[in-house]
Write an enzyme that holds these catalytic residues in place. Structure first.
Site, PDB file in Angstrom:
ATOM      1  N   ASP A   1       0.817  -1.189   0.000  1.00  0.00           N
ATOM      2  CA  ASP A   1       0.000   0.000   0.000  1.00  0.00           C
ATOM      3  C   ASP A   1       0.863   1.256   0.000  1.00  0.00           C
ATOM      4  OD1 ASP A   1      -2.076   1.725   0.201  1.00  0.00           O
ATOM      5  OD2 ASP A   1      -2.467   1.382   2.315  1.00  0.00           O
TER       6      ASP A   1
ATOM      7  N   ASP B   1      -2.282   6.234  -5.824  1.00  0.00           N
ATOM      8  CA  ASP B   1      -2.514   5.299  -4.727  1.00  0.00           C
ATOM      9  C   ASP B   1      -2.614   3.874  -5.264  1.00  0.00           C
ATOM     10  OD1 ASP B   1      -3.172   4.244  -2.253  1.00  0.00           O
ATOM     11  OD2 ASP B   1      -5.294   4.693  -2.453  1.00  0.00           O
TER      12      ASP B   1
END
Lengths: 404, 31
Positions: free
Chosen positions: A118, A313
C-alpha cells in the site's frame, strides 16, 4: 488486439479473467512478485468468489476515508482519534482493502507472510503471537520469541516517536493504527530482519507486531506500508536503495507483476514531478493536467485539476476525477461508444455496455497527461471494469465535490 | 483530491523516485 491512436480493438474473450495462474512459479529473484489478492495466482486460499459490487463499495469507502483524512489532516493525531467517531462504520474506508499482495519474510530463521502492499500508508505490520485479538489469516502468526533477531523498541527510543500514535507498556513502545471504518492494528513496535528477496535481506527493520487487529484485511498477514513518512519501508531503506522503488500491477488477476526496491528505471519511463505536502505527509501527489479520449484532449481547464490536486494510490481501485473532468470524460467516451448497447450502471460506475454477441470490441483510448509531459496511455484493461460480457463499465468515477 | 487508482496503473512500470521528487510511468511493464 490491435491498437490505433484512437481505439483499442480486442477480443471479447480477453476481457474476462482467467481461472488458471499463467505466471511462472520462479519469479525474478531480485523482485517481489505482485499478484491480485483474489486471483488464481494469489497465495491466499480463495474463499468466496469476490463480489465486485462489494469491492467497489469498499473502494468508495477508502476514497471517503482518504478525502476525510486529507481535508482534516492539519492535525493528524487528533484527526486519527476523531476519524472513527466521525465516519460511520458502513462508510469508512479501510486502508487494508488493497487488492495486491506480496510475500515477504520476517525474522531469523525467516518466515514467509503474505501482506497487502500500500502506497497510501506508512507503517508495516503483521499479526503476531501471543495475540489478544487477531483475525484469521492463512499463515501461522509470527512469533517474535522464536526469532533470534527480534528486538522490542523502548518507549524512550527516538524510533518510538516516529509513530503517529504510540503508547507505552512496561517500557515497551506500542503503536496503534486506526482506520476510518474502525479497522485497526495495535501492538508492540519492534525490529527484526526483513527478507524481501534472497538478495534483499534487511536487518533491524522497524515494524508493528500486531496483537489486536481487526478489519478488512482478508487472510493477509498484515500490510506493507510504502508511504512517505519516516517509518515506511521506503523511508527506512532510503540509504540502501536511494529512495527509489517501482512496481507493475498485472493486467489480469491470473498473471503477476513485481515490486522492486532501488534500481534504475526502464528506458521508456516518462517522469512527472512528485508533489509533497507537509500536511499530508503519507501520500504521493502529482499534477494531472489533461485527459485525452480517442486521441483528442478534453476541454477541461487545468485549474479543475490543480484546485483539487491528485494523488497516486496503489490501494484505490477506480480513478476518481473532479466532477467536471469526469463529466467531460464520460460525455466523450459515450459519444465514441454509440455502436454498443448501454447496460445499467453498477455501483459507482455509471457508463456501462453490453458486449453480448460481439467477437471483438473497439474502445476509445484514454490517456492521462501529467505535468512535464509524462503521459499514461491507459492500458486497455484499465479503461473498462468488466463484471461480465453484458456489463462492462468505464472504469472511472467522479468525486461528489469539485474541492474533493 | 483526484486519485489515480490501481486499475489505471495496470501494466505500467510505476517508478517512485523520492530522492529526485518525481514519479515515472512506463508502458508495457510486467513482462
Amino acid at each position: 488486439g490491435r491498437e490505433t491512436e484512437s481505439r483499442h480493438v480486442v477480443s471479447v474473450r480477453s476481457l474476462l479473467p482467467g481461472s488458471v495462474c499463467s505466471s511462472p512459479r520462479d519469479s525474478n529473484p531480485f523482485m517481489l512478485k505482485v499478484v491480485h489478492r483474489h486471483g488464481p495466482c494469489s497465495p491466499l486460499t480463495p474463499g468466496q468468489k469476490p463480489d465486485y459490487t462489494e469491492l467497489l463499495s469498499q473502494d468508495q469507502a477508502r476514497v471517503n476515508w482518504l478525502h476525510h483524512w486529507i481535508s482534516t489532516s492539519s492535525n493528524q493525531k487528533s484527526t486519527r482519534a476523531s476519524l472513527a467517531a466521525n465516519i460511520p462504520a458502513s462508510s469508512g474506508g479501510s486502508i487494508g482493502t488493497g487488492n495486491y499482495v506480496v510475500n515477504v519474510g520476517f525474522g531469523t530463521p525467516t518466515k514467509e507472510f503474505t501482506v497487502v502492499f500500500d502506497t497510501g500508508s506508512d507503517l508495516t505490520w503483521i499479526q503476531c503471537s501471543p495475540c489478544r485479538s487477531c483475525y484469521p489469516q492463512q499463515q501461522q502468526l509470527f512469533d517474535p520469541s522464536r526469532s533470534s533477531t527480534y528486538s522490542n523498541i523502548s518507549c524512550n527510543s527516538p524510533k518510538c516517536s516516529q509513530l503517529d500514535s504510540s503508547s507505552c507498556l512496561a517500557g515497551r513502545c506500542r503503536y496503534e493504527v486506526d482506520y476510518g471504518d474502525k479497522s485497526q492494528s495495535e501492538g508492540f513496535f519492534g525490529s527484526d530482519t526483513l527478507t524481501l528477496t534472497p538478495s534483499d535481506v534487511l536487518p533491524n527493520f522497524l515494524f508493528g507486531c500486531g496483537d489486536q487487529n481487526k478489519g478488512l484485511f482478508g487472510q493477509a498477514a498484515g500490510l506493507l506500508g510504502l508511504g512517505r513518512q519516516p517509518v515506511s519501508l521506503v523511508s527506512q531503506l532510503k540509504s540502501k536503495y536511494g529512495g527509489v522503488f517501482s512496481y507493475c500491477l498485472p493486467s489480469t488477476s491470473s498473471s503477476s507483476g513485481y515490486l522492486k526496491l532501488g534500481g534504475g528505471a526502464p528506458s521508456n519511463v516518462n517522469f512527472t514531478p512528485m508533489r509533497a505536502s507537509s500536511s499530508q505527509p503519507s501520500f504521493y501527489f502529482l499534477d494531472l493536467v489533461a485527459i485525452e479520449v480517442g486521441g483528442k484532449q478534453l476541454p477541461i481547464s487545468q485549474t479543475v485539476f490543480s484546485n483539487a490536486g491528485t494523488l497516486l494510490d496503489s490501494g484505490t481501485v477506480i480513478t476518481r476525477l473532479p466532477p467536471s473532468a469526469y463529466a467531460a470524460l464520460r460525455s466523450r467516451f459515450r459519444q465514441l461508444m454509440t455502436m454498443y448497447k448501454m447496460a445499467p450502471p453498477q455501483s459507482i460506475l455509471d457508463t456501462c455496455y453490453d458486449f453480448t454477441g460481439n467477437d471483438t470490441v473497439s474502445v476509445p483510448t484514454v490517456a492521462l497527461v501529467f505535468g512535464g509531459g509524462a503521459t499514461l496511455n491507459v492500458d486497455f484493461t484499465g479503461i473498462l471494469y468488466v463484471f461480465n460480457m453484458s456489463q462492462a463499465c468505464l472504469a472511472f468515477a467522479g468525486n461528489d465535490d469539485a474541492s474533493d | 483530491v483526484g486519485i489515480i487508482g490501481n486499475v489505471q496503473q495496470k501494466r505500467f512500470d510505476v517508478v517512485y523516485d523520492i530522492t529526485n521528487s518525481r514519479i515515472g510511468f512506463g508502458a508495457n511493464g510486467c513482462s
